[in-house]
Design an enzyme around this catalytic site. Sequence first.
Site, short mmCIF file in Angstrom:
data_model
loop_
_atom_site.label_atom_id
_atom_site.label_comp_id
_atom_site.label_asym_id
_atom_site.label_seq_id
_atom_site.Cartn_x
_atom_site.Cartn_y
_atom_site.Cartn_z
N LYS A 50 0.86 -1.19 0.00
CA LYS A 50 0.00 0.00 0.00
C LYS A 50 0.89 1.23 0.00
O LYS A 50 1.99 1.21 0.54
CB LYS A 50 -0.89 0.03 1.25
CG LYS A 50 -2.09 0.93 1.11
CD LYS A 50 -3.19 0.21 0.36
CE LYS A 50 -4.47 0.99 0.30
NZ LYS A 50 -5.58 0.12 -0.09
N1 GLU Z 1 -7.18 0.34 -3.24
C1 GLU Z 1 -8.00 -0.80 -3.52
C2 GLU Z 1 -8.08 -1.71 -2.30
O1 GLU Z 1 -7.92 -1.28 -1.19
C3 GLU Z 1 -7.59 -1.51 -4.79
C4 GLU Z 1 -6.23 -2.10 -4.79
C5 GLU Z 1 -5.78 -2.65 -6.14
O2 GLU Z 1 -6.57 -2.69 -7.06
O3 GLU Z 1 -4.61 -3.05 -6.22
O4 GLU Z 1 -8.38 -2.86 -2.39
#
Ligand code: GLU
Length: 475
Positions: A106
């Site tokens: 993240k």
């Molecule tokens: N930000 C989104 C999540 O928390 C999508 C993450 C992604 O598609 O890699 O799942």
Amino acid sequence: MAAPHASFRDSVDRMFTQAARFMDLPGGLEEKIRVCNSTYTVRFGVRLRGQIQTFTGYRSVHSEHMEPVKGGIRYSLDVNQDEVEALAALMTYKCALVEVPFGGSKGGLCIDPRQWDEDELERITRRFTYELSRRSLISPSQNVPAPDMGTGEREMAWMADAYKRLHPDDINAKACVTGKPLAAGGIQGRVEATGRGVQYALREFFRHPDAMQRAGLTGTLAGKRIIVQGLGNVGYHAAVFLSTQDDALITTVIERDGAITNPAGLNIDALRGHIQSTGGVRGFAGGEFRENGMAALEDECDILLPAAVESVIHAENAPRIRCKLIIEAANGPVTADADQILRDRGVVIIPDMYANAGGVTVSYFEWVKNLSQISLGRLERRHEEARARLIVDELERLSADTGLNWTLSKGFKDAYMTGANELDLVRSGLDDTMRVTFGKMKDVWMSNPNVTDLRTASYMVAIRRIANVYRSLGL
Ligand code: GLU
């Protein structure tokens, strides 16, 4: 807004540990899976408005048991290391749970995107991408960011372009981020994906009477009263699909400036238009406004759908929550303390790592599309239609020859003879993912007397899968 106690990361760790104690993991492996592998912090300057502005960004890699690692990039002033690490951990468990072959990561940038104009945001984003690329924290094979709060298609297009310029000889460069606009290598259905996944998760829940019974729910989604907190990308799509396609009633929407309520159900598109033109829900003609939005979380309803930030349901308000079912469209909206209180009170929670996995699932399809350099369905679609036509023609010929004179309805023929396009395939893949995953979680939930909730069950499924990968690696 956040609860005044345990940090978000502590909360995720506690939930993990609660599940792990029901599993006989070899010594050390539990710790190896739980801890975050690394977090990179960068401070970089961009010359804007006549002076150098310094920004702080993070990219945390929780687990590399599978690569690339995957997870969004958040733009918000609240971004901090604890939050990014908690969110990276959730990405690991989420990907394992829905069998998307990625590790968890993240990122975040401490910035209020509303304070900068588009050109400025582009320069900041391109510079951040450069910093990430220098450390392989953006790469089609190692680390693939995506949108999260405060970012969307536009930011992903800038990142993909910045990466391509740095790596002009990488034929897979487009796959360095997902959530791109279609014209820049995106996939149909990615913008709606997380909200669509929430809808599919609820539909699946309502196909299981034994699960519904635990929540004290009967019947179908039609007429169920839903409170939605946050009408951003996820909350909006979930609310619009549930109200227009499943006939659920969105009785309250909670936004930054307050809550708006209509017991007969809000018109979500009209409300979204109002928010876009006025900046909030106040003054919307289709409902009653209340300034204290967070108090509306405690209103009576069937389903509570938090779709904004983490820790909105905490030890203090959890005893007053009056819904039967919570579906966590956001990441981490319920703290570990609140989770315990709600469990004791018999409220069923469909956990974030399952409920909002639609986004990363469709990101996976986009990544596969980018690597294969061809859109989904392009090879098969007309072939499929031709084969369907063969059957229809043959049936009609037989029915004429034998004097039965059946006529196939136009509606049937049109539907049957239309091959699947990219959007159909994306939705089919997402629906399948949500259905199969629910079954796996439910098996653990219903069959293990120690497991009294879906969150523990979902952690157990995810941890088991990650442990198996580590074992196969000889760890
Ligand atoms: N930000 C989104 C999540 O928390 C999508 C993450 C992604 O598609 O890699 O799942």
